[in-house]
Design a protein around this motif. Structure first.
Motif, PDB file in Angstrom:
ATOM      1  N   ARG A  15     -14.472  14.974 -40.385  1.00 11.67           N
ATOM      2  CA  ARG A  15     -15.257  14.263 -39.369  1.00 11.67           C
ATOM      3  C   ARG A  15     -14.903  14.753 -37.965  1.00 11.67           C
ATOM      4  NH1 ARG A  15     -15.262  10.832 -35.462  1.00 11.67           N
ATOM      5  NH2 ARG A  15     -13.028  11.049 -35.274  1.00 11.67           N
ATOM      6  N   ARG A  16     -13.593  14.813 -37.728  1.00  9.51           N
ATOM      7  CA  ARG A  16     -13.141  15.202 -36.389  1.00  9.51           C
ATOM      8  C   ARG A  16     -13.581  16.631 -36.040  1.00  9.51           C
ATOM      9  NH1 ARG A  16      -8.413  12.961 -36.728  1.00  9.51           N
ATOM     10  NH2 ARG A  16      -7.461  14.775 -37.671  1.00  9.51           N
ATOM     11  N   CYS A  17     -13.468  17.526 -37.041  1.00 13.43           N
ATOM     12  CA  CYS A  17     -13.795  18.938 -36.768  1.00 13.43           C
ATOM     13  C   CYS A  17     -15.285  19.135 -36.513  1.00 13.43           C
ATOM     14  CB  CYS A  17     -13.400  19.817 -37.948  1.00 13.43           C
ATOM     15  SG  CYS A  17     -11.651  19.795 -38.227  1.00 13.43           S
ATOM     16  N   SER A  18     -16.132  18.303 -37.139  1.00 14.09           N
ATOM     17  CA  SER A  18     -17.565  18.568 -37.005  1.00 14.09           C
ATOM     18  C   SER A  18     -18.227  17.789 -35.889  1.00 14.09           C
ATOM     19  CB  SER A  18     -18.278  18.312 -38.329  1.00 14.09           C
ATOM     20  OG  SER A  18     -17.760  17.161 -38.927  1.00 14.09           O
ATOM     21  N   VAL A  19     -18.028  16.470 -35.860  1.00 14.88           N
ATOM     22  CA  VAL A  19     -18.844  15.683 -34.927  1.00 14.88           C
ATOM     23  C   VAL A  19     -18.337  15.760 -33.492  1.00 14.88           C
ATOM     24  CG1 VAL A  19     -17.741  13.404 -35.046  1.00 14.88           C
ATOM     25  CG2 VAL A  19     -20.220  13.585 -34.911  1.00 14.88           C
ATOM     26  N   GLU A  20     -17.077  16.125 -33.308  1.00 15.70           N
ATOM     27  CA  GLU A  20     -16.588  16.165 -31.930  1.00 15.70           C
ATOM     28  C   GLU A  20     -16.936  17.487 -31.244  1.00 15.70           C
ATOM     29  OE1 GLU A  20     -12.642  14.574 -31.712  1.00 15.70           O
ATOM     30  OE2 GLU A  20     -13.328  12.677 -32.521  1.00 15.70           O
ATOM     31  N   HIS A  21     -17.338  18.476 -32.041  1.00 14.86           N
ATOM     32  CA  HIS A  21     -17.744  19.768 -31.488  1.00 14.86           C
ATOM     33  C   HIS A  21     -19.000  19.633 -30.613  1.00 14.86           C
ATOM     34  CE1 HIS A  21     -19.794  23.659 -31.579  1.00 14.86           C
ATOM     35  NE2 HIS A  21     -18.585  24.161 -31.516  1.00 14.86           N
ATOM     36  N   PRO A  22     -20.070  18.984 -31.109  1.00 16.31           N
ATOM     37  CA  PRO A  22     -21.260  18.855 -30.250  1.00 16.31           C
ATOM     38  C   PRO A  22     -20.993  18.105 -28.950  1.00 16.31           C
ATOM     39  CG  PRO A  22     -21.783  18.209 -32.494  1.00 16.31           C
ATOM     40  CD  PRO A  22     -20.314  18.450 -32.451  1.00 16.31           C
ATOM     41  N   PHE A  23     -20.245  16.996 -29.043  1.00 16.16           N
ATOM     42  CA  PHE A  23     -20.007  16.227 -27.821  1.00 16.16           C
ATOM     43  C   PHE A  23     -19.180  17.029 -26.817  1.00 16.16           C
ATOM     44  CE2 PHE A  23     -20.671  12.092 -30.279  1.00 16.16           C
ATOM     45  CZ  PHE A  23     -21.962  11.977 -29.813  1.00 16.16           C
ATOM     46  N   GLY A  24     -18.181  17.766 -27.336  1.00 13.95           N
ATOM     47  CA  GLY A  24     -17.375  18.606 -26.452  1.00 13.95           C
ATOM     48  C   GLY A  24     -18.251  19.640 -25.772  1.00 13.95           C
ATOM     49  N   SER A  25     -19.135  20.288 -26.549  1.00 15.64           N
ATOM     50  CA  SER A  25     -20.012  21.326 -25.991  1.00 15.64           C
ATOM     51  C   SER A  25     -20.984  20.735 -24.969  1.00 15.64           C
ATOM     52  CB  SER A  25     -20.833  21.989 -27.101  1.00 15.64           C
ATOM     53  OG  SER A  25     -19.973  22.493 -28.070  1.00 15.64           O
ATOM     54  N   ILE A  26     -21.563  19.576 -25.328  1.00 12.29           N
ATOM     55  CA  ILE A  26     -22.564  18.961 -24.442  1.00 12.29           C
ATOM     56  C   ILE A  26     -21.930  18.572 -23.100  1.00 12.29           C
ATOM     57  CG2 ILE A  26     -23.936  16.847 -24.147  1.00 12.29           C
ATOM     58  CD1 ILE A  26     -24.683  17.141 -27.164  1.00 12.29           C
ATOM     59  N   LYS A  27     -20.749  17.982 -23.177  1.00 15.70           N
ATOM     60  CA  LYS A  27     -20.150  17.478 -21.928  1.00 15.70           C
ATOM     61  C   LYS A  27     -19.466  18.577 -21.121  1.00 15.70           C
ATOM     62  CE  LYS A  27     -19.554  12.677 -23.109  1.00 15.70           C
ATOM     63  NZ  LYS A  27     -18.629  11.580 -23.285  1.00 15.70           N
ATOM     64  N   GLN A  28     -18.765  19.487 -21.800  1.00 15.94           N
ATOM     65  CA  GLN A  28     -18.015  20.494 -21.056  1.00 15.94           C
ATOM     66  C   GLN A  28     -18.832  21.755 -20.801  1.00 15.94           C
ATOM     67  OE1 GLN A  28     -15.084  19.729 -19.760  1.00 15.94           O
ATOM     68  NE2 GLN A  28     -15.296  17.733 -20.722  1.00 15.94           N
ATOM     69  N   TRP A  29     -19.243  22.385 -21.909  1.00 16.37           N
ATOM     70  CA  TRP A  29     -19.912  23.679 -21.758  1.00 16.37           C
ATOM     71  C   TRP A  29     -21.311  23.534 -21.161  1.00 16.37           C
ATOM     72  CZ3 TRP A  29     -24.262  25.975 -23.839  1.00 16.37           C
ATOM     73  CH2 TRP A  29     -24.360  27.346 -23.581  1.00 16.37           C
ATOM     74  N   MET A  30     -22.060  22.505 -21.626  1.00  9.98           N
ATOM     75  CA  MET A  30     -23.424  22.338 -21.109  1.00  9.98           C
ATOM     76  C   MET A  30     -23.450  21.475 -19.838  1.00  9.98           C
ATOM     77  SD  MET A  30     -25.284  21.813 -24.804  1.00  9.98           S
ATOM     78  CE  MET A  30     -26.949  21.531 -24.265  1.00  9.98           C
ATOM     79  N   THR A  33     -31.313  17.624 -24.564  1.00 10.10           N
ATOM     80  CA  THR A  33     -29.916  18.074 -24.622  1.00 10.10           C
ATOM     81  C   THR A  33     -29.556  18.488 -26.056  1.00 10.10           C
ATOM     82  OG1 THR A  33     -29.290  16.638 -22.806  1.00 10.10           O
ATOM     83  CG2 THR A  33     -27.526  17.307 -24.267  1.00 10.10           C
ATOM     84  N   ALA A  34     -29.898  17.620 -27.023  1.00 10.10           N
ATOM     85  CA  ALA A  34     -29.564  17.910 -28.430  1.00 10.10           C
ATOM     86  C   ALA A  34     -30.330  19.135 -28.919  1.00 10.10           C
ATOM     87  CB  ALA A  34     -29.884  16.696 -29.296  1.00 10.10           C
ATOM     88  N   LEU A  35     -31.583  19.272 -28.469  1.00 16.91           N
ATOM     89  CA  LEU A  35     -32.377  20.457 -28.845  1.00 16.91           C
ATOM     90  C   LEU A  35     -31.711  21.721 -28.303  1.00 16.91           C
ATOM     91  CD1 LEU A  35     -35.047  21.868 -29.803  1.00 16.91           C
ATOM     92  CD2 LEU A  35     -35.976  21.341 -27.553  1.00 16.91           C
ATOM     93  N   ALA A  36     -31.269  21.662 -27.042  1.00 15.00           N
ATOM     94  CA  ALA A  36     -30.632  22.836 -26.432  1.00 15.00           C
ATOM     95  C   ALA A  36     -29.331  23.183 -27.152  1.00 15.00           C
ATOM     96  CB  ALA A  36     -30.360  22.560 -24.946  1.00 15.00           C
ATOM     97  N   TYR A  37     -28.568  22.146 -27.522  1.00 14.95           N
ATOM     98  CA  TYR A  37     -27.304  22.389 -28.244  1.00 14.95           C
ATOM     99  C   TYR A  37     -27.606  23.091 -29.579  1.00 14.95           C
ATOM    100  CZ  TYR A  37     -23.459  21.594 -31.417  1.00 14.95           C
ATOM    101  OH  TYR A  37     -22.483  21.799 -32.371  1.00 14.95           O
ATOM    102  N   ASN A  38     -28.580  22.529 -30.329  1.00 17.60           N
ATOM    103  CA  ASN A  38     -28.916  23.115 -31.640  1.00 17.60           C
ATOM    104  C   ASN A  38     -29.433  24.546 -31.494  1.00 17.60           C
ATOM    105  OD1 ASN A  38     -28.181  21.011 -33.226  1.00 17.60           O
ATOM    106  ND2 ASN A  38     -30.240  20.288 -33.684  1.00 17.60           N
ATOM    107  N   MET A  39     -30.250  24.756 -30.452  1.00 19.83           N
ATOM    108  CA  MET A  39     -30.846  26.083 -30.256  1.00 19.83           C
ATOM    109  C   MET A  39     -29.758  27.116 -29.968  1.00 19.83           C
ATOM    110  SD  MET A  39     -34.216  26.631 -27.964  1.00 19.83           S
ATOM    111  CE  MET A  39     -35.471  25.746 -28.821  1.00 19.83           C
ATOM    112  N   ARG A  40     -28.833  26.745 -29.088  1.00 19.28           N
ATOM    113  CA  ARG A  40     -27.741  27.664 -28.746  1.00 19.28           C
ATOM    114  C   ARG A  40     -26.916  27.979 -29.986  1.00 19.28           C
ATOM    115  NH1 ARG A  40     -27.554  30.977 -25.143  1.00 19.28           N
ATOM    116  NH2 ARG A  40     -27.995  29.541 -23.463  1.00 19.28           N
ATOM    117  N   ARG A  41     -26.663  26.935 -30.787  1.00 22.07           N
ATOM    118  CA  ARG A  41     -25.819  27.112 -31.985  1.00 22.07           C
ATOM    119  C   ARG A  41     -26.543  27.997 -33.010  1.00 22.07           C
ATOM    120  NH1 ARG A  41     -21.360  26.982 -33.342  1.00 22.07           N
ATOM    121  NH2 ARG A  41     -20.610  26.325 -35.373  1.00 22.07           N
ATOM    122  N   ALA A  42     -27.839  27.758 -33.202  1.00 26.77           N
ATOM    123  CA  ALA A  42     -28.610  28.534 -34.181  1.00 26.77           C
ATOM    124  C   ALA A  42     -28.716  29.993 -33.735  1.00 26.77           C
ATOM    125  CB  ALA A  42     -29.996  27.921 -34.350  1.00 26.77           C
TER     126      ALA A  42
END
Ligand code: SF4
Length: 478
Positions: free
Chosen positions: A419-434, A454-463
């Motif tokens: 859980r920690r490895c997966s769900v905290e990655h998007p929030f970290g990216s959204i708040k810090q990197w984005m 925001t979520a679309l941009a995160y998914n797009m960057r990841r894909a």
């Protein structure tokens, strides 16, 4: 030896370069362009898809949507900044084919189509599904508090309003006494001292106090616990390391294969309790699976929610929080009491049988309380068990659902790490990197639209990182 120098700015070119020459084949804008062109914007509910037959032609919503997706991918979310980019950024010039909408047109587009962005987000999730980027076995659900356009000073609770009204009364008393003293001095000395400053202060306190009284009445009428003045939908909530802030609560369900967001929603609930099935249920439907495992932290531990998960084919793994006065006081926790389902009794650490004594209601649940007064009276362990005459252990009628989940968790201890490895990655990216740790718009519907982008941009960057622009373009063609 000289430095490398560029060509003259006034040099005429025989074969001028095209804008297309500046945008490489793997540039993200090529996918944004193709993705938006492939969408059915009318079906998604966008306004002005069909141009009016009269009047000045307006901008195509497809162009403005491309601009926003580009902006959210590149940390440019403000309409004024997007307007500037349309003039100077070669990628935006390519994307919009030299169109230069003004900031008001750009901002109005986001406001008018706020509810449509979620459909665009879902369309991209379907592309990821087509590319097999989802494992479709395990979802991790979590929430984060994102700052609203409302300062703490513009948020009031019933308690804070009552306190401020009382403080204002005390200050008024002090000032009025001082005014009386000034008046007395005037009579005694037979000349008038102008104390306009004090009078102005009294006027100001009275005006603020009246405003606070109106707000308190408003809270009594609506039954709400707090009121925000700048953004009426935002709420003061606890935000982890940031302390109390006026925010919104953004919920996401992430597929654990590549940490892509499958479902997202923004609410103004202060806690995550009760939001597990609501977030994971739609994610399961989007992934097109009959059953799926869902993992979440202890903030989601609520019996009704775990039961709702079971009813919706979601196999929940939620860690149990240590709640209750006995645990807080350092006495035996409930886990050391063994429940016998057939006999309907608990066996306590002293080996005594605790049977049902009370039945009560908590929310919509029936709560049974178990105890054994006679055994506790002579128990040598009582000092470790309770500070009362006897120990009570409570259990909900439907608590078997929590027991089943505890059994599952015992067999899969790695779940919480996953859980920690997966769900905290998007929030970290959204708040810090984005750099998207605060909303730019007010009202719940608007911030929902913002977070979809925001979520679309995160998914797009990841894909793009996973399959590249060419891989995504190929998925559009199939
Ligand atoms: S105090 Fe009562 S419940 Fe606690 S261990 Fe002793 S007998 Fe059991």
């Amino acid at each position: 030896m000289t430095h490398i120098s560029g060509s003259s700015r006034s040099q005429l070119l025989l074969l001028p370069e095209r804008v297309d020459d500046y945008v490489g084949p793997n540039n993200t804008v090529r996918f944004i362009d193709a993705f938006v062109d492939d969408l059915d914007l009318k079906e998604a509910g966008f306004t002005r898809v069909q141009p009016k037959s009269t009047g000045r032609p307006g901008y195509d919503p497809a162009d403005l949507l491309k601009l926003y997706i580009y902006g959210y991918l590149n940390r440019i979310r403000s309409s004024r900044k997007l307007e500037i980019e349309a003039h100077r950024n070669i990628e935006v010039i390519w994307l919009l084919r030299h169109l230069k909408p003004d900031f008001k047109t750009i901002a109005d587009f986001r406001r008018d189509n706020r509810s449509c962005f979620k459909k665009v987000f879902r369309e991209f999730v379907l592309i990821c599904r087509k590319l097999d980027l989802f494992g479709r076995k395990l979802l991790a659900v979590d929430g984060t508090k994102i700052k609203a356009v409302n300062s703490k000073a513009n948020n009031f609770t019933r308690v804070s309003l009552s306190k401020m009204i009382k403080e204002a009364d005390e200050r008024l008393d002090t000032y009025l006494k001082r005014l009386d003293e000034v008046d007395k001095d005037d009579v005694e000395t037979n000349h008038c001292v102008n104390d306009g400053n004090l009078t102005d202060k009294i006027k100001g306190i009275k005006a603020r106090q009246n405003q606070h009284k109106v707000l308190l009445e408003q809270l009594e009428e609506t039954g709400e616990s707090q009121v925000s003045l700048s953004d009426p939908d935002s709420r003061r909530m606890m935000g982890g390391s940031t302390g109390h802030r006026v925010s919104y609560n953004a919920q996401i369900a992430v597929d654990c294969k590549h940490n892509l967001i499958v479902e997202q929603e923004v609410t103004n609930h202060g806690s995550d309790l009760g939001l597990l099935a609501k977030t994971a249920g739609p994610a399961r439907s989007v992934l097109g699976v009959e059953k799926i495992e869902v993992v979440a932290d202890k903030g989601y531990y609520k019996i009704e929610d775990i039961e709702a998960c079971e009813n919706d084919n979601l196999i929940a793994y939620v860690s149990k929080p240590q709640r209750g006065s006995s645990v807080a006081a350092g006495y035996f926790s409930k886990e050391v009491f063994q429940f016998d389902e057939k006999g309907d009794f608990y066996i306590c650490p002293a080996g005594q049988k605790l049977s049902t004594r009370y039945v009560s209601k908590l929310r919509d649940n029936t709560r049974l309380t178990y105890c054994n007064r006679a055994a506790c009276k002579v128990c040598p362990l009582r000092s470790q068990c309770t500070n009362q005459r006897f120990r009570k252990v409570s259990r909900f009628e439907n608590e078997a659902v929590l027991d089943r989940m505890a059994e599952r968790l015992k067999k899969r201890p790695e779940m919480m790490n996953l859980r920690r490895c997966s769900v905290e990655h998007p929030f970290g990216s959204i708040k810090q990197w984005m750099n998207q740790g605060a909303f730019l718009t007010c009202r719940l519907e608007n911030v929902r639209g913002e977070f979809s982008l925001t979520a679309l941009a995160y998914n797009m960057r990841r894909a793009i990182n996973l399959v590249g622009v060419k891989g995504l373009l190929a998925a559009l063609e199939t």
